[in-house]
Design an enzyme around this catalytic site. Sequence first.
Site, mmCIF file in Angstrom:
data_model
loop_
_atom_site.group_PDB
_atom_site.id
_atom_site.type_symbol
_atom_site.label_atom_id
_atom_site.label_comp_id
_atom_site.label_asym_id
_atom_site.label_seq_id
_atom_site.Cartn_x
_atom_site.Cartn_y
_atom_site.Cartn_z
ATOM 1 C CD GLU A 111 0.070 14.196 2.297
ATOM 2 O OE1 GLU A 111 -0.519 13.270 1.702
ATOM 3 O OE2 GLU A 111 0.515 15.201 1.745
ATOM 4 C CE LYS A 113 1.503 3.687 1.031
ATOM 5 N NZ LYS A 113 0.456 2.741 0.710
ATOM 6 C CG ASP A 115 -4.537 -0.374 3.098
ATOM 7 O OD1 ASP A 115 -4.258 -0.429 1.884
ATOM 8 O OD2 ASP A 115 -4.488 -1.359 3.854
ATOM 9 C CE1 TYR A 223 1.503 15.296 -6.624
ATOM 10 C CE2 TYR A 223 0.983 13.212 -7.702
ATOM 11 C CZ TYR A 223 1.793 14.319 -7.567
ATOM 12 O OH TYR A 223 2.888 14.439 -8.369
ATOM 13 C CE LYS A 309 2.931 -0.733 3.073
ATOM 14 N NZ LYS A 309 2.741 -1.221 1.851
ATOM 15 C CB CYS A 404 -18.837 -33.632 8.543
ATOM 16 S SG CYS A 404 -19.662 -32.366 9.524
ATOM 17 C CB CYS A 407 -23.018 -35.105 10.688
ATOM 18 S SG CYS A 407 -22.487 -34.682 9.020
ATOM 19 C CB CYS A 422 -20.348 -31.208 5.881
ATOM 20 S SG CYS A 422 -21.611 -32.415 6.353
ATOM 21 C CB CYS A 428 -24.677 -31.575 8.961
ATOM 22 S SG CYS A 428 -23.158 -31.019 9.715
HETATM 23 S S1 IVH Z 1 0.898 10.432 -2.843
HETATM 24 C C1 IVH Z 1 3.573 10.508 -6.532
HETATM 25 N N1 IVH Z 1 -0.325 10.408 -0.526
HETATM 26 O O1 IVH Z 1 -0.176 4.944 -1.675
HETATM 27 C C2 IVH Z 1 2.875 10.387 -5.232
HETATM 28 N N2 IVH Z 1 -0.348 8.410 -1.810
HETATM 29 O O2 IVH Z 1 2.457 3.701 -3.279
HETATM 30 C C3 IVH Z 1 1.519 9.862 -5.355
HETATM 31 N N3 IVH Z 1 -1.619 6.569 -0.788
HETATM 32 O O3 IVH Z 1 -0.730 4.768 -5.102
HETATM 33 C C4 IVH Z 1 0.935 9.295 -4.152
HETATM 34 N N4 IVH Z 1 -2.258 7.658 1.018
HETATM 35 O O4 IVH Z 1 -2.759 4.894 -3.594
HETATM 36 C C5 IVH Z 1 0.011 9.698 -1.613
HETATM 37 N N5 IVH Z 1 -1.397 10.552 1.535
HETATM 38 C C6 IVH Z 1 -1.079 9.848 0.452
HETATM 39 C C7 IVH Z 1 -1.492 8.508 0.279
HETATM 40 C C8 IVH Z 1 -1.091 7.816 -0.868
HETATM 41 C C9 IVH Z 1 -2.332 6.518 0.359
HETATM 42 C C10 IVH Z 1 -1.476 5.438 -1.723
HETATM 43 C C11 IVH Z 1 -1.746 5.762 -3.167
HETATM 44 C C12 IVH Z 1 -0.468 5.427 -3.905
HETATM 45 C C13 IVH Z 1 0.250 4.551 -2.942
HETATM 46 C C14 IVH Z 1 1.739 4.816 -3.044
#
Ligand code: IVH
Length: 668
Positions: A111, A113, A115, A223, A309, A404, A407, A422, A428
Site C-alpha cells: 500500500e 504510505k 503522509d 486498517y 520510506k 535592511c 532601505c 525591517c 521601504c
Molecule cells: S497501517 C498497525 N497503512 O503511517 C498498523 N499506516 O508509522 C497501523 N500510514 O500511524 C498502520 N499510510 O498514520 C498503515 N497504508 C497505510 C498507511 C499508514 C500511512 C501512517 C499511519 C501510521 C504510520 C505508521
Amino acid sequence: MDAKERIDQLRAELHRHNYNYYVLNAPEITDKAFDDLMRELQDLETARPEYMDPNSPTQRVGSDLSKNFTQVAHKYPMLSLGNTYSESEVADFYERVRRGLEGEDFEICCELKYDGTSISLTYEDGRLVQAVTRGDGVQGDVVTDNVKTIRTIPLVLHGDYPRLFEIRGEILMPWESFEALNREREAREEPLFANPRNAASGTLKSQSSAVVAARKLDAYLYYLLGEDLPGDGHYENLQAARAWGFKISEHMQKARTLQDIYDYIHYWDTERKNLPVATDGIVLKVNSLRQQRSLGYTAKSPRWAIAYKFQAERARTRLNEVTYQVGRTGAVTPVANLDPVQLSGTVVRRASLHNADIIEGLDLHLGDMVYVEKGGEIIPKITGVDTEARDESLGEKVRFITRCPECGTPLVRYEGEAAHYCPNDTACPPQLKGKIEHFISRRAMDIDGLGPETVDLLYQQGLIRDVSDLFRLRVDDIKGLDRMGLKTAENIVSGIAASRAVPFERVLFALGIRFVGETVAKKLARAFGSIDALRRADMQALTDVDEIGGRIAQSITAYFANPLNRALVERLEQAGLQFSRTEEDMAGQTDCLAGQTVVISGVFARHSRDEYKALIEKHGGKNTGSISAKTSFILAGDNMGPAKLEKARKLGVRIVTEDDFLQMIDES
Ligand code: IVH
C-alpha cells in the site's frame, strides 16, 4: 566516549529533535537521520539495561494531545510501524515473516504510505459515532465534529457492514487545497504551513468545525479492526469496506514474491509524484489476519507490517552567496544562492534558509558544499553541510545582516518571533510595493487590469508610491509604458475608478493593517461603522468588540498613531473610497441575535450551513463549533449526532429547528 556518555548525548539530541519536530514543526534533520539516532540509542539501552531511564526518548512516541479536546483511550492501541529505508531491509522483513510463519505460504499487501495525520473512526450500527486522533497511541483527542465535515468520510454506511467496528486511516490535505490555503494565508499575513501534513493536523485540531469544513480535507482508510470482519484477508476486507462507503486507495496490490514488492516500490517511487496527495513511502502488510495474529507485536509495532520510506530527494551543491529578501510585512528571509543542481525534475538555484537560527544551527560558511532537499515542502531547503569538504581557510562564516538590504534601516527582532523585520513600513520599497499589491488584490479592492507586474512597472516609473497615488493615475501617464496600449491603460484607470464602490469592510482590509484580515475587518466595520469612529476608538473600545484581542487592538492604535497613515487615509477619503457603511450594507441587518452564541448541527433543507452562518452574523449573533454552557441554542437540521444531542440535553441547551430559526430572524 563510554556507553553512558553516548547514551546521555543521544538522549539530549533526540529530545531536542523531538521538540523541533512536534512543537516547532521545524525539524532540523531528516526522518532517516532521526531514526538512525533513535535506533543507536535503543541498541545501547538494550545492551546496557542498567542505564535505563523512564524519561528516555525511546520511552515515548510522539503525541498530538491538546488540552481543548476530550480524550479517550483507544480500544486497541494505535501502534506505529517499523521503518526501513533500503531494499535489503525489506528483504530482512520478508525473511522474518517467512521464518515466523514456519514455511507457510503468505501474501503481502502493498500500500501507499499516506503522509497526513492518522485517525481512528468507530462505527456502530452503520453510523459514525466517534473519531479520535492518534494522540500518544494509548489515548487520543475526540475530534468527531471536525471529522464529520470531511466529505469522503461516510457518516452513514450502506451494505453488509459489521455491527461494531473501528477503521483507521489518514486524513490528508490534497496538494491543491494546501497550495490554495497557503496563498490565502500569505495574503492575510498569517504564517504558512510547511507541508500538507502540518496543515492537515493543524486543521483537524481547529476549535471551529466551520474552519475544518472550509479547508477541504480528504481521507484514505487502510486498517479495519473488529470482532466480526467479513473474512481473513486484509485486502479483501478493505474492498468490502469500499462497498460500505469508505474511500479506500485504488493502489493497493497483493504481492507473492519479494520481486513483486520491489516492482511496486520502484513503480511508486516515481509515480507518486502524480498523486493528488502526499505520500512518504510504502506500507507492507501480511495479508491474512490469522497469520497477522500468529506473528503478533513487539512493544511498539506489529511484526506483520513494515513501512519503507522513500528517499527524500537530495542533491549536493555549492553555496555561493546568501542574499536577503524583504517581504510585504518587512520580514527578512535569507536565501541561499547555489550552483545550479538537478533535483526532482527541476533545476534548483536557490533555497530558503528561513531565519538566523537555522543559519546558525547549520554553521554555514560561504563556499560550503550543502545538501538540498525538496521533501514535502514547496521551496527547497538546505538540510545539511558536508563539513568534510569544507576548506576552513576559504569561506567566511555566514552572518545574518543587521540592516535592511533595501532601505538600510536597522533590523529588529520581535520577542518570540524567529524572523528579523525591517521596521520602516512607510518607506521601504518592497513593503510599499507589497502594500499596493495587497490593496489591489481580489479579496481587497479587486482592481481589474492591475497585477503585481504592472504595480512594479508603475513603481519603477515613479508613478505610484502608495495606494492613494493609484487614484491620480491618468491614461496618458500609463499608455506607452513598456508597450502598454491605449486599451490596457484605459482598463486600468477604469478598474481603479470602479473600486470606489467597494464596501467599507473590504477597504479596511485593503489598508493592510497588521493582523486585520478579512474577518477582523468585517467585525470592525460592523462595530464602528466608519473609519472616523475606528480612528477614535481606544484600546478599551477596541477590545470590547467580540474576538478583538490586545494584539489586534494594539496594531490598530499604532496604525492610526502614525501621522503618515492618517494622511494616507485622508487622501483615500478625498479620492472617494467608502470609509463608512452604507445603507445598502446594513439593509436587512438586525441585532435580534446580539449576544447569542449559536451552534449549527445536522443537515439542512432550505439553506446551506455557510448561509446559516452568514445569517447568524448578519443578525448580530456568533457561530461556534462546539456545544458548551455558553451556547444560547443549537440550530439543528436532520441527522444531528447522538453525542451532540446528549450533550445539549445535559447542558439544557435549547434546540431550534430550521423553520423556527428563520421565523426568529424573520427571513422565511
Ligand atoms: S497501517 C498497525 N497503512 O503511517 C498498523 N499506516 O508509522 C497501523 N500510514 O500511524 C498502520 N499510510 O498514520 C498503515 N497504508 C497505510 C498507511 C499508514 C500511512 C501512517 C499511519 C501510521 C504510520 C505508521
